[in-house]
Design a protein around this motif. Sequence first.
Motif, PDB file in Angstrom:
ATOM      1  N   GLY A 136       0.834  -1.216   0.000  1.00  0.00           N
ATOM      2  CA  GLY A 136       0.000   0.000   0.000  1.00  0.00           C
ATOM      3  C   GLY A 136       0.863   1.260   0.000  1.00  0.00           C
ATOM      4  N   GLY A 137       2.168   1.085  -0.202  1.00  0.00           N
ATOM      5  CA  GLY A 137       3.073   2.246  -0.213  1.00  0.00           C
ATOM      6  C   GLY A 137       2.972   3.030  -1.512  1.00  0.00           C
ATOM      7  N   LEU A 138       3.536   4.228  -1.494  1.00  0.00           N
ATOM      8  CA  LEU A 138       3.493   5.101  -2.678  1.00  0.00           C
ATOM      9  C   LEU A 138       4.883   5.199  -3.304  1.00  0.00           C
ATOM     10  N   ILE A 139       4.922   5.263  -4.630  1.00  0.00           N
ATOM     11  CA  ILE A 139       6.175   5.533  -5.333  1.00  0.00           C
ATOM     12  C   ILE A 139       6.134   6.985  -5.794  1.00  0.00           C
ATOM     13  N   LEU A 140       7.133   7.761  -5.412  1.00  0.00           N
ATOM     14  CA  LEU A 140       7.221   9.145  -5.875  1.00  0.00           C
ATOM     15  C   LEU A 140       8.266   9.167  -6.981  1.00  0.00           C
ATOM     16  N   GLU A 141       7.823   9.396  -8.210  1.00  0.00           N
ATOM     17  CA  GLU A 141       8.720   9.316  -9.357  1.00  0.00           C
ATOM     18  C   GLU A 141       9.213  10.703  -9.751  1.00  0.00           C
TER      19      GLU A 141
END
Length: 464
Positions: A274-279
């Motif tokens: 459920g984590g977020l990837i910040l691209e």
Amino acid sequence: MTQSWATFGADLHLDLAAGRGLRAGLVEALREAARSGRLAPGTRLPSSRSFAVDLGIARNTVAEAYAELVAEGWLTARQGSGTRVAERARPRRSAAAARVRHPARRGFTYDLRAGAPDLGGFPRAAWLAAARRALTDAPNEAFGYAADARGRVELREALAGYLARARGVYADPERIVLCAGFAHALTLLAGVLRARRVRDVAVEGYGLDVHRELLTRAGLRTRPLTVDAAGARTPDLPGEVGAVLLTPAHQFPTGVALTPARRAAAVDWARTTGGLILEDDYDGEFRYDRQPVGALQGLDPDRVVYLGTASKSLAPGLRMGWMVVSPGLLEEVLAAKGRTDWTSSALDQLTLAEFIRCGAYDRHVRGMRLRYRRRRDELVAAVSGRVAVSGIAAGLHAVLDLPAGTQASVLRAAAWQDLALETLSRYAHPEAALPDREALVVGYGTPSTSAWSPALTALTAALP
Ligand SMILES: Cc1ncc(COP(=O)(O)O)c(C=O)c1O
């Protein structure tokens, strides 16, 4: 303290100290205004009569104050041209003010630090033309407070088209949020993560300290991932971090592209935890050798926040950036943005929209890509056989690996020539387990056209 407004062409706000005598107070207030530069050299002061009326004091008091300041050299009085602020009253900038103007970078004769594009390449004429059209067409409401916290719809629509076409981003104008550069976007996201009670964010073992500091200042702990030839080791992503900040297209600063397997591992991690990837797609436009590496966001728009900026493609001074967020994140991001009320001007947003729409952005990027590619080729040719060069398939910087034990002497030789250079280790996360690598990060985009050749000569002279 009484405060008065005097009107003479421009308004001047004066603080007249109470209890010191009106004349002394007026002398001091005018002296301070001249000293600080609030009253510029050559400024014509009002006649003593009208100034006295404005201030509600006797004309003689003003005349005496003027006379005292003329005697001190702050003002000049000439028949026919009235009383003016003397030229010698030119304000001195304090050391603190000087520091504020140039927070990070002192000037060097040669500058090969990474981070800035060639500022001389800013497309002034095309930008001006776009600004003129944007201003002519702007509706009146554009001059008011922003009605939509996401930013101007014109720019969101132009970006949606561009990002989908050029970067493979799944971009819907409704989910684009305009920001004052990447740093602003990251600050907003850090606030959102903290509000969600996230404590730890994974970052690449090599990266920009200013970005790590933004996260730390928001109350997040940064956890470094090892970076190798395939990019950040995303299979090592810990389950307990709430997000990961990545530069997939062109790792900053090592310059490697995140391999498909590592991309897949990052997305798998995000889906399971459920984590977020910040691209961070800071220089995705500048790819030279291979097919453009598309954005990771296209793989899973619900789990990846795409962050773009005009800082490399146009200029960092514009302070323009954008993020594409998932529907589930939009409200929280806008709530954070609303509180900070910190963004770029509506006119700049409209100008960039027009600049993209009319094709000038593509033309500019193509032109700069050629320019940077030529420089990259010259850099590689100049150092070949002496040091190993990597990270050159894209971007505006390259990594030069030095023979063991030579880094200190290279830096000394560079300093001797007033050449600004940075080492790879300067970008290392303090807790990262990274190999001892003596290497330079060379920003070949930074020098102006005329400064590039001498800077390259200075670099080769400093190398072992
Ligand atoms: C890795 C990286 N990300 C993002 C940015 C852009 O930051 P900003 O848009 O805040 O100027 C830069 C610019 O130097 C950068 O090097």
